[in-house]
Design a protein around this motif. Structure first.
Motif, PDB file in Angstrom:
ATOM      1  N   ALA A  11      33.689  53.896  58.028  1.00 46.92           N
ATOM      2  CA  ALA A  11      34.830  54.711  57.604  1.00 46.92           C
ATOM      3  C   ALA A  11      34.326  55.929  56.867  1.00 46.92           C
ATOM      4  O   ALA A  11      33.288  55.879  56.198  1.00 46.92           O
ATOM      5  CB  ALA A  11      35.757  53.882  56.714  1.00 46.92           C
TER       6      ALA A  11
ATOM      7  N   ALA B  68      35.993  57.411  54.486  1.00 51.14           N
ATOM      8  CA  ALA B  68      36.299  57.211  53.068  1.00 51.14           C
ATOM      9  C   ALA B  68      36.677  55.755  52.876  1.00 51.14           C
ATOM     10  O   ALA B  68      37.104  55.106  53.830  1.00 51.14           O
ATOM     11  CB  ALA B  68      37.471  58.105  52.673  1.00 51.14           C
TER      12      ALA B  68
ATOM     13  N   GLY C 164      44.881  49.912  51.853  1.00 52.60           N
ATOM     14  CA  GLY C 164      45.933  49.195  52.571  1.00 52.60           C
ATOM     15  C   GLY C 164      45.431  48.429  53.765  1.00 52.60           C
ATOM     16  O   GLY C 164      46.086  48.316  54.785  1.00 52.60           O
ATOM     17  N   LEU C 165      44.213  47.909  53.642  1.00 53.62           N
ATOM     18  CA  LEU C 165      43.594  47.218  54.758  1.00 53.62           C
ATOM     19  C   LEU C 165      43.272  45.796  54.313  1.00 53.62           C
ATOM     20  O   LEU C 165      42.948  45.556  53.150  1.00 53.62           O
ATOM     21  CB  LEU C 165      42.289  47.949  55.094  1.00 53.62           C
ATOM     22  CG  LEU C 165      41.880  48.059  56.557  1.00 53.62           C
ATOM     23  CD1 LEU C 165      42.950  48.778  57.358  1.00 53.62           C
ATOM     24  CD2 LEU C 165      40.562  48.789  56.650  1.00 53.62           C
ATOM     25  N   SER C 166      43.347  44.869  55.251  1.00 53.42           N
ATOM     26  CA  SER C 166      43.025  43.499  54.848  1.00 53.42           C
ATOM     27  C   SER C 166      41.532  43.261  54.686  1.00 53.42           C
ATOM     28  O   SER C 166      41.122  42.223  54.202  1.00 53.42           O
ATOM     29  CB  SER C 166      43.613  42.512  55.863  1.00 53.42           C
ATOM     30  OG  SER C 166      42.944  42.646  57.096  1.00 53.42           O
ATOM     31  N   ALA C 167      40.720  44.218  55.128  1.00 56.15           N
ATOM     32  CA  ALA C 167      39.278  44.049  54.956  1.00 56.15           C
ATOM     33  C   ALA C 167      38.908  44.317  53.513  1.00 56.15           C
ATOM     34  O   ALA C 167      39.227  45.367  52.971  1.00 56.15           O
ATOM     35  CB  ALA C 167      38.526  44.996  55.883  1.00 56.15           C
ATOM     36  N   LEU C 168      38.249  43.349  52.852  1.00 55.80           N
ATOM     37  CA  LEU C 168      38.041  43.444  51.409  1.00 55.80           C
ATOM     38  C   LEU C 168      36.784  44.180  51.004  1.00 55.80           C
ATOM     39  O   LEU C 168      36.648  44.616  49.881  1.00 55.80           O
ATOM     40  CB  LEU C 168      37.971  42.039  50.802  1.00 55.80           C
ATOM     41  CG  LEU C 168      39.269  41.235  50.751  1.00 55.80           C
ATOM     42  CD1 LEU C 168      38.978  39.860  50.177  1.00 55.80           C
ATOM     43  CD2 LEU C 168      40.288  41.966  49.895  1.00 55.80           C
TER      44      LEU C 168
ATOM     45  N   LYS D 263      35.234  42.591  56.952  1.00 56.38           N
ATOM     46  CA  LYS D 263      36.169  41.542  56.539  1.00 56.38           C
ATOM     47  C   LYS D 263      35.390  40.437  55.831  1.00 56.38           C
ATOM     48  O   LYS D 263      34.266  40.102  56.232  1.00 56.38           O
ATOM     49  CB  LYS D 263      36.827  40.917  57.773  1.00 56.38           C
ATOM     50  CG  LYS D 263      37.782  41.807  58.491  1.00 56.38           C
ATOM     51  CD  LYS D 263      38.508  41.023  59.583  1.00 56.38           C
ATOM     52  CE  LYS D 263      39.491  40.048  58.961  1.00 56.38           C
ATOM     53  NZ  LYS D 263      40.415  39.458  59.965  1.00 56.38           N
TER      54      LYS D 263
END
Ligand SMILES: Nc1ncnc2c1ncn2[C@@H]1O[C@H](COP(=O)(O)OP(=O)(O)OP(=O)(O)O)[C@@H](O)[C@H]1O
Ligand SMILES: Nc1ncnc2c1ncn2[C@@H]1O[C@H](COP(=O)(O)OP(=O)(O)OP(=O)(O)O)[C@@H](O)[C@H]1O
Ligand SMILES: [Mg+2]
Ligand SMILES: [Mg+2]
Lengths: 231, 374, 240, 231, 374
Positions: free
Chosen positions: B287, B289, B293-297, B351
């Motif tokens: 990514a 940045a 709002g993503l489920s990947a922690l 994830k």
């Protein structure tokens, strides 16, 4: 019909004793020889193999005669045995044991050898990796696996010993109570008129004994085979 | 060096000429079917007498054709889980399992019969004969038999190949315990990259009878050259990690890696424990940045150091994050869209659950790998 | 020695019936025991050569006794011819007509009735077993051997030859008179004159290495009246 | 020393012929019997097994006599054979073949049976799934796999047939050129004083022949075994 | 129905009582070691005569204990790749391969010898005997032998268990061709979820001799109840897809699924082809809004329909996207952070390369599954 005379009973008992000992005593040597022939890679393997088969090839009289020459009291081995160990074979039931054992030896060795050749050396290797040396591997893996062959070999030897005549009578003669086995007794009976009935009775007893042994060995053999069958 | 192997041998059309050394821990032999893995293992066990060769385990020379030394197999104290079982057909499962114990001195013994049977789930088979066991049952008995001989070196030739996932998941930690708790050196043949990634201290890659590569798994798994061999989707990085803390509420564990922190599903070990974590290249998203709002922690800052050959539709991007290298597999399109190039700062998104139970192994050894690599 | 009180006799197998009876009589009379090994004379003689524990040897022919004699294994002084036997021609069936033995010619012609037909003449081995040797000699004497030489069926002992005739496998056979007596499936169709062949004798002698003194007594007993009766009862002739 | 008389050469040739045919002819029956005994589950299996072993147990003379009773010209089977097929066994070398074959049969069957019992039925099943019916499976899988046993059985039978004496002479007597095999010739020689030299020569020939057969069979056996060994 | 199997049988301590029907295509038997898979397959092949049972293939009754029918194995024309090889030791590899061909009528034959040998990579072994082959080589010959018998039903008992990934990747498409091109019904035992997901038309799950579940793979793979059996990281959804277009520049293929479009690594099939695509739950990231600046190319709008048990650290979220169900595995923490609840609109983010070659299978059958499922 099975009214045997005491002398005949003696012959029956002697035959069983002779055949039993012949089988028992030759078994270890039979197993060892079978192993050597199946696995060994040594000079003289062919010779040993031939030697083992000799009693089968030669007419029994010849074998008996050779035994007489070698193991008789005057023979080189016979006199040695007598002098050093006090063992006399000639004209004794022990000699009958020797004669039957030698005559039965090729049969026993062949059966065991076939069994040895069928053993998967990979199993023996596996036992080796688990720490078993050759002797232990033999005792715990090879021997149990060749047991059906050993049993087959033993029963063949026993049957053969029960029926052996030519070599035995030639080597140890036909002395009642000492060396007169069933076949020798049958022989004596059919050499004179009127002996047929007696011969027939003895034959029947002989068959009965051998069949009993056969059935027992089959039963044991099946049991063993079932245990082994990796199926 | 714990294991030192070098053999040269020729069968009809196949010749092997392979040498490797491995420290303590588990050495994985990896390679295609027919590469010579079993041959090599057989030579170590003493079942194959190579034309030329030397084998030593923990300093003891077991084979040296030049000096005419060849310790017979039964004196090597090497446990061997064969590729094809080789159970003794005339013995019950119990007797098979107990076979090696017989020949083991009491002071050398480890592992109890009951525990091993329990672990392998073969308690109900003890009185059976191997003949009627199912494929997986046979394999489990074979594993038990080798273990119960309490060897000082364990050879395992595709030991888990026909086991179901659940059973594998039970056995893998046990193998780790043997490796670490007992310090038992293990030579392990497998086609399964997850198994190797999890277990191996050293990986030896065989191809056509030659050692193609060998080294710590971290280095090899991250080597895109080797992806075809391993199956592309299994390649990736192995990171040395340390447990920082547990979050009992979410049942997550926080790990420290050189490039930052990672949340992974709870690991059953106290804080401070050294672990190895496999991060598959396929699981890493790049990514521009840190995403929201993503489920990947997890999100580790990283720098692109190298970009794999561009003639492939899928590109392996080598990153450095902290001291560790990582890999990300992305499409050529993403590469273009994100305008990636060496030196570019990116974020590696991952994830938590992409790091499964079988991707986390205990490890005292990976640290070594670290040093060797640099 | 195995059985000090026991006399061991090596005797030709064809003597079994008679000798068993004689031995029983001697045992009853003297309280001694006797053990008799019956086998072919050749076997027994070779065994004595090899040190067999025989006290007394009764052979079915002179050749093997002579052989032992030459080897110095028998007590020459004790040797005597004990029994004699006759050679007969037997035919299959209960009541085959007798034939006249006349020298010369062809066997078929000799028989006059073609009884041999396509069949064979059963005999013991003509070069090896005494009954065969005697039979061949007799046929040669009669000038018949040439015509039957390749029509013989030779067996390893004379009883087997008798069995061939008894079963009808061979129409004719040459056997001892003593064998033919008790077999009712054959008929004696002719008896060979004793001068047609070497004398059929059963010589007896003590061995040099005998260890049982009672053997001397048994040897004497073989000439007793009771013994004679027993031998004659089986069809043997007493020679001395 | 090997200066044999023409008559002795005849006996040697005959012995080889008899032993060869005896082995060859009994082989199919031996295989079938071994299969039946190893695999069959039928009433009378024990009986058949006993019957096969009989010639081993009985003194050869008795076996020979029984053959005479059954297969003689007057015997029930013998007369039947003669009437329907014109086959005569009595006093013919064919009879010697029969006698040797029967005497050797138990040895042959045992060897083959052991081999059959060692065949993994899973391989036969696999052949079945590939479309081979029982006969084809036998021909392409079972038979090749038992070949070492078959060879062992054949050589045992041949050796035994070379040495067989008692049953043969009783059944077909001794007719030079027709039924006088080496053992009969040897027997005749050692019945007379001074015949030992002749007997020795024949014995030597007999051993030579059997050893040659033995060595050949071993070589073939090894070859076959190597092909089979799944090791 | 293509295969119809129902058997009941009892061994010492184990009893099997299982029945299933399967249409054309590949039926996967799945279950733990000792569940009875091989037993069932043996009954179909005719090698086990069950106490009670019925087996029919394409309408032909092969076994019916009640009516006393039991077609012998050699007349069933069933090819069987055994779990343990069972190569004929006395025949060369070539003869082993050719064995079944002998007994096959010319008109029934399919597949050429040369092609099969080529595919399995056993050309250099043809003159060898099986005894000295490596484990994987044996397995390949066994596969070839069964195939070359041109059966009308193929039984494969863990056929790929000891093969390397690269070899598997070569063989899998071939099995697909058999299944679709030839319409050969296949009964396939495997512990490998990727294999089953890719190949199966119907999955039958055995446990302890009983059929625990059976149905189209899409339904079963998406069933979180079955995750423990399959290994958690393998579960997910199977989507029916159609090829829309290829992008030769990036070597990507655009697929249409009911919920939108997906870019996956290039698929070698013309536009319009029906495919099945496995989307592992572990690979799906949920996002509140379509993310930007991310290397993940795919984003399908979806609605949360169900959330798995909350007492687990990892939660399976069931989504509906278009007509298809999908699964996403996320941590409990992400669930909380994203405030997910049934009815919530989310975006399912997926890397293109998460859909590997082995996750895409050709499929004419999945459509059926679709209907059955709804
Ligand atoms: N006795 C032999 N004669 C000839 N070739 C052999 C022999 N033993 C093994 N080979 C060959 O050597 C090669 C290596 O065999 P090996 O068993 O070591 O392979 P592997 O790496 O274990 O393969 P797999 O994963 O399939 O088990 C194979 O190609 C095999 O066919
Ligand atoms: N002849 C038998 N006697 C007793 N139990 C048997 C027999 N054959 C099979 N079993 C048992 O039946 C169960 C099922 O065996 P099966 O071979 O079908 O298992 P499987 O599902 O194929 O397992 P795997 O994946 O380990 O091969 C096993 O527990 C096995 O031990
Ligand atoms: Mg291998
Ligand atoms: Mg199975």
């Amino acid at each position: 019909m099975l009214q045997l005379t005491p002398e005949e009973w003696t012959a029956v008992a002697l035959s069983i004793r002779v055949a039993g000992w012949a089988t028992l005593l030759s078994l270890p040597l039979g197993i060892a020889t079978a192993l050597l022939l199946a696995r060994g890679r040594f000079w003289g393997r062919g010779l040993l193999n031939g030697l083992v088969h000799l009693p089968l090839i030669l007419p029994p009289v010849v074998t008996g005669y050779m035994l007489l020459l070698l193991f008789g009291r005057r023979g080189p081995i016979g006199s040695l045995l007598e002098e050093t160990f006090g063992i006399v074979l000639a004209f004794r039931w022990t000699g009958a044991v020797l004669a039957s054992a030698i005559m039965a030896f090729p049969l026993m060795v062949r059966a065991i050898r076939l069994a040895v050749e069928a053993v998967d050396p990979k199993l023996e290797q596996a036992a080796g990796t688990l720490g078993a040396n050759r002797l232990w591997t033999f005792a715990t893996i090879t021997l149990p696996l060749i047991l059906p062959g050993v049993i087959a070999g033993a029963i063949l030897a026993f049957a053969k010993a029960m029926g052996e005549f030519g070599a035995t009578i030639t080597f140890v003669s036909n002395i009642p109570g000492e060396t007169q086995t069933i076949p020798s007794a049958i022989y004596a009976l059919i050499q004179v008129p009127g002996g047929e009935a007696g011969a027939l009775r003895l034959t029947a007893v002989s068959i009965a004994v051998a069949m009993a042994a056969l059935l027992a060995s089959e039963a044991v053999g099946r049991l063993v085979a079932r245990r082994i069958a990796d199926r | 060096m714990s294991i030192d192997v070098g053999i040269r041998h020729r069968f009809g059309g196949f010749s092997i000429d392979a040498a490797f050394s491995a420290g303590t821990g588990l050495t994985a032999l990896f390679g295609r079917s027919g590469a010579g893995k079993t041959t090599l293992v057989n030579a170590v066990a003493g079942l194959l007498r190579p034309e030329q060769g030397r084998v030593s385990v923990e300093g003891e020379v077991l084979l040296d054709t030049e000096r005419g030394i060849a310790v017979p197999p039964h004196k090597r104290r090497i446990g061997y889980v064969f590729q094809e079982g080789r159970l003794f057909p005339h013995l019950s499962v119990r007797q098979n399992l107990g076979f090696g114990r017989w020949f083991t001195r009491r002071r050398h013994r480890f592992g109890s019969f009951a525990d091993t049977v329990e672990l392998l789930g073969i308690g109900h088979l003890l009185e059976r004969r191997p003949g009627s066991l199912s494929g997986g049952e046979k394999q489990r008995v074979a594993i038990g038999r080798a273990l119960l001989a309490s060897p000082r070196l364990l050879l395992m030739d595709e030991p888990l190949a026909s086991l179901d996932e659940a059973r594998k998941a039970e056995i893998l930690p046990y193998i780790e315990r043997l490796r670490d708790g007992l310090g038992l050196p293990i030579l392990y043949v497998s086609h399964s990259v997850p198994e190797i990634a999890r277990l191996a201290t050293t990986v030896v890659i065989l191809a056509d009878g030659r050692v193609e590569r060998s080294g710590p798994p971290a280095a090899l798994m991250a080597d895109p050259d080797l992806f075809p061999l391993m199956g592309r989707h299994e390649g990736g990085a192995l990171l040395a990690a340390r447990i920082l803390a547990h979050d009992p509420v979410d049942a997550l564990t926080e790990l420290e890696v050189s490039g930052g922190r990672l949340w992974v599903p709870e690991v059953d070990a106290p804080p401070g424990t050294q672990l190895r974590v496999r991060i598959r290249a396929r699981d890493v998203i790049l990514a521009e940045a840190p995403p929201v709002g993503l489920s990947a922690l997890n999100c580790l800052p990283a720098t692109v150091v190298e970009i794999g050959p561009l003639d492939q539709p899928i590109v392996d991007v080598k990153l450095v994050s902290g001291e560790d290298f990582m890999l990300a597999r992305i499409t050529r399109r993403s590469l273009r869209v994100l305008a990636l190039e060496p030196g570019r700062q990116v974020h590696a998104v991952l994830k938590s659950i992409a790091v499964g139970r079988r991707d986390i192994g205990r490890d005292e050894h990976l640290a070594e790998g670290h040093f060797e690599r640099s | 020695q195995i059985r000090a009180a026991e006399v061991t006799v090596f005797a030709a197998a064809s003597l079994k019936n008679a000798l068993d009876e004689v031995a029983a009589g001697w045992q009853a009379a003297t309280g001694n025991t006797v053990s008799i090994s019956y086998a072919g004379s050749a076997r027994l003689a070779r065994q004595i050569e090899q040190g067999a524990p025989a006290d007394l040897f009764i052979s079915a022919n002179t050749a093997w006794m002579d052989h032992l004699d030459a080897a110095g294994l028998i007590d020459r002084a004790s040797r005597r011819d004990l029994l004699g036997n006759r050679l007969v021609l037997v035919a299959h069936g209960r009541d085959a007509p007798p034939v006249e033995l006349a020298p010369g010619g062809d066997l078929a012609a000799w028989l006059g009735d073609g009884r041999l037909g396509e069949g064979r003449l059963a005999m013991a081995l003509v070069d090896a077993v005494p009954a065969g040797i005697y039979g061949k000699a007799a046929l040669e004497h009669l000038g018949l051997w040439a015509s039957v030489a390749d029509r013989t069926a030779q067996t390893d002992n004379v009883r087997a030859a008798l069995a061939l005739v008894a079963l009808g496998e061979a129409p004719l056979g040459i056997v001892y008179a003593t064998d033919a007596v008790a077999e009712d499936r054959v008929t004696v169709v002719a008896t060979f004159p004793a001068d047609n062949h070497p004398p059929i004798v059963y010589p007896v002698a003590l061995t040099v290495e005998r260890e049982n003194p009672a053997a001397v007594d048994l040897l004497a007993w073989l000439g007793s009246a009771a013994a004679r009766a027993a031998f004659e009862g089986q069809g043997f002739s007493i020679l001395d």
